[in-house]
Design a protein around this motif. Structure first.
Motif, PDB file in Angstrom:
ATOM      1  N   ASN A   1      -1.907  77.304  36.172  1.00 27.15           N
ATOM      2  CA  ASN A   1      -0.904  78.244  35.657  1.00 27.15           C
ATOM      3  C   ASN A   1      -0.097  78.906  36.786  1.00 27.15           C
ATOM      4  OD1 ASN A   1       0.549  79.670  33.753  1.00 27.15           O
ATOM      5  ND2 ASN A   1      -1.012  81.270  33.485  1.00 27.15           N
ATOM      6  N   ILE A   2       0.483  78.089  37.656  1.00 31.04           N
ATOM      7  CA  ILE A   2       1.324  78.638  38.734  1.00 31.04           C
ATOM      8  C   ILE A   2       2.749  78.056  38.657  1.00 31.04           C
ATOM      9  CG2 ILE A   2      -0.605  79.131  40.291  1.00 31.04           C
ATOM     10  CD1 ILE A   2       0.033  76.531  41.764  1.00 31.04           C
ATOM     11  N   ASN A   3       3.127  77.584  37.451  1.00 24.83           N
ATOM     12  CA  ASN A   3       4.488  77.081  37.199  1.00 24.83           C
ATOM     13  C   ASN A   3       4.867  75.896  38.087  1.00 24.83           C
ATOM     14  OD1 ASN A   3       5.240  78.904  35.104  1.00 24.83           O
ATOM     15  ND2 ASN A   3       5.537  80.496  36.653  1.00 24.83           N
ATOM     16  N   LEU A   4       3.871  75.038  38.370  1.00 22.13           N
ATOM     17  CA  LEU A   4       4.164  73.837  39.161  1.00 22.13           C
ATOM     18  C   LEU A   4       5.029  72.868  38.345  1.00 22.13           C
ATOM     19  CD1 LEU A   4       0.928  72.677  41.033  1.00 22.13           C
ATOM     20  CD2 LEU A   4       3.070  73.474  42.041  1.00 22.13           C
TER      21      LEU A   4
ATOM     22  N   ARG B   1     -12.391  65.981  45.379  1.00 22.41           N
ATOM     23  CA  ARG B   1     -12.940  65.235  44.241  1.00 22.41           C
ATOM     24  C   ARG B   1     -12.498  65.808  42.895  1.00 22.41           C
ATOM     25  NH1 ARG B   1     -17.129  61.729  44.680  1.00 22.41           N
ATOM     26  NH2 ARG B   1     -17.808  61.191  46.772  1.00 22.41           N
ATOM     27  N   LYS B   2     -12.256  67.108  42.851  1.00 23.25           N
ATOM     28  CA  LYS B   2     -11.900  67.726  41.574  1.00 23.25           C
ATOM     29  C   LYS B   2     -10.618  68.540  41.740  1.00 23.25           C
ATOM     30  CE  LYS B   2     -13.968  70.361  37.795  1.00 23.25           C
ATOM     31  NZ  LYS B   2     -15.179  71.065  37.326  1.00 23.25           N
ATOM     32  N   LEU B   3      -9.637  68.264  40.894  1.00 27.99           N
ATOM     33  CA  LEU B   3      -8.342  68.933  40.996  1.00 27.99           C
ATOM     34  C   LEU B   3      -7.958  69.529  39.648  1.00 27.99           C
ATOM     35  CD1 LEU B   3      -5.816  69.622  42.656  1.00 27.99           C
ATOM     36  CD2 LEU B   3      -4.899  67.360  42.067  1.00 27.99           C
ATOM     37  N   GLU B   4      -7.703  70.850  39.659  1.00 21.82           N
ATOM     38  CA  GLU B   4      -7.331  71.571  38.443  1.00 21.82           C
ATOM     39  C   GLU B   4      -5.833  71.880  38.484  1.00 21.82           C
ATOM     40  OE1 GLU B   4      -9.187  72.541  35.846  1.00 21.82           O
ATOM     41  OE2 GLU B   4     -11.161  71.918  36.545  1.00 21.82           O
ATOM     42  N   LEU B   5      -5.086  71.273  37.562  1.00 20.69           N
ATOM     43  CA  LEU B   5      -3.630  71.481  37.501  1.00 20.69           C
ATOM     44  C   LEU B   5      -3.189  71.913  36.097  1.00 20.69           C
ATOM     45  CD1 LEU B   5      -2.502  68.299  39.490  1.00 20.69           C
ATOM     46  CD2 LEU B   5      -2.395  70.661  40.310  1.00 20.69           C
ATOM     47  N   SER B   6      -4.074  72.499  35.350  1.00 18.15           N
ATOM     48  CA  SER B   6      -3.761  72.825  33.955  1.00 18.15           C
ATOM     49  C   SER B   6      -2.760  73.969  33.831  1.00 18.15           C
ATOM     50  CB  SER B   6      -5.049  73.194  33.201  1.00 18.15           C
ATOM     51  OG  SER B   6      -5.665  74.324  33.788  1.00 18.15           O
ATOM     52  N   ASP B   7      -2.055  73.967  32.660  1.00 19.31           N
ATOM     53  CA  ASP B   7      -1.097  75.020  32.290  1.00 19.31           C
ATOM     54  C   ASP B   7       0.035  75.163  33.305  1.00 19.31           C
ATOM     55  OD1 ASP B   7      -2.605  75.660  29.979  1.00 19.31           O
ATOM     56  OD2 ASP B   7      -3.954  76.911  31.186  1.00 19.31           O
ATOM     57  N   ASN B   8       0.561  74.036  33.718  1.00 14.02           N
ATOM     58  CA  ASN B   8       1.752  74.024  34.562  1.00 14.02           C
ATOM     59  C   ASN B   8       2.874  73.286  33.815  1.00 14.02           C
ATOM     60  OD1 ASN B   8       1.127  75.347  37.254  1.00 14.02           O
ATOM     61  ND2 ASN B   8      -0.588  73.923  37.142  1.00 14.02           N
ATOM     62  N   ARG B   9       3.887  72.829  34.546  1.00 15.57           N
ATOM     63  CA  ARG B   9       5.053  72.179  33.913  1.00 15.57           C
ATOM     64  C   ARG B   9       5.283  70.791  34.511  1.00 15.57           C
ATOM     65  NH1 ARG B   9       9.634  76.607  34.570  1.00 15.57           N
ATOM     66  NH2 ARG B   9      10.771  75.146  33.203  1.00 15.57           N
ATOM     67  N   ILE B  10       4.170  70.118  34.844  1.00 19.29           N
ATOM     68  CA  ILE B  10       4.256  68.789  35.448  1.00 19.29           C
ATOM     69  C   ILE B  10       4.586  67.759  34.362  1.00 19.29           C
ATOM     70  CG2 ILE B  10       2.959  67.022  36.695  1.00 19.29           C
ATOM     71  CD1 ILE B  10       1.239  69.344  37.818  1.00 19.29           C
TER      72      ILE B  10
END
Length: 215
Positions: free
Chosen positions: A3-6, A19-28
């Protein structure tokens, strides 16, 4: 990076060990080929709540051979017909999609690979050896404490014995002084004793004469 507006992951640094990447709640909405280049050892990827609309957008993830879990909750792509079957067919290395495997079995709460378990076997072995060393040091410390206690007990016993000897010597000294006084009286010269007896008799005779004169 939740949730950083990526808008994209194009500026992601190279993280070979990630190994683990969290990209949830963005605009990708795309550009996932960067992940294969910058994070080649990913096992868990969370893209839920982003702007991913079709299956083809996920095709670059095929270049992540270790990818085991992918989350796409609340993405438009999940509304497509045969969504799950299509993703598993596109990414055969996947074990879990949105928390469930191909047979709809739920994923466990924690994954050893994601948590890094089993990665550093040598470190764990060294850790076990370190624990053994700690145990040995504790045993040595315990033995030293026991030895110190035994020495303290010996010192106390020695002091008590010395005190007992001193008390006996003091009693002997007192008894010796009393005996010396008695012996002093007995050792007076015979002449002195006789003189004292004559003086005592003379005093008695004078008292008798005084009594006759009074009569």
């Amino acid at each position: 990076m939740i949730n950083i507006n990526l808008l994209s992951v194009s500026n992601l640094p190279k993280l070979n060990k990630l190994r683990k990447l969290e990209l949830s709640d963005n605009r990708i909405s795309g550009g996932l080929e960067v992940l294969a280049e910058r994070t080649p050892n990913l096992t868990h990827l969370n893209l839920s709540g982003n702007k991913i609309k079709d299956i083809n957008t996920l095709e670059p993830l095929k270049k992540l051979p270790n990818l085991r879990s992918l989350d796409l909750f609340n993405c438009e792509v999940t509304m497509l017909i045969n969504y799950r079957e299509s993703v598993f067919a596109l990414l055969p290395q996947l074990t879990y999609l949105d928390g469930f495997d191909v047979d709809d079995q739920e994923a466990p709460d924690s994954d050893p690979e994601a948590d890094g378990d089993g990665l550093d076997d040598e470190y764990e072995e060294n850790g076990d050896e370190g624990e053994e060393d700690d145990d040995e040091e504790e045993d040595e410390l315990d033995e030293e404490v026991i030895d110190d206690e035994e020495e303290d007990d010996d010192d106390l016993d020695a002091e008590e014995e010395e005190d007992g000897v001193d008390d006996e010597e003091e009693e002997d000294d007192e008894d010796g002084e009393d005996e010396e006084e008695d012996e002093g009286d007995e050792e007076l010269p015979q002449g002195e004793k006789r003189k004292r007896e004559l003086e005592d008799e003379g005093e008695e005779d004078l008292e008798d004469e005084d009594d006759e004169e009074d009569d």
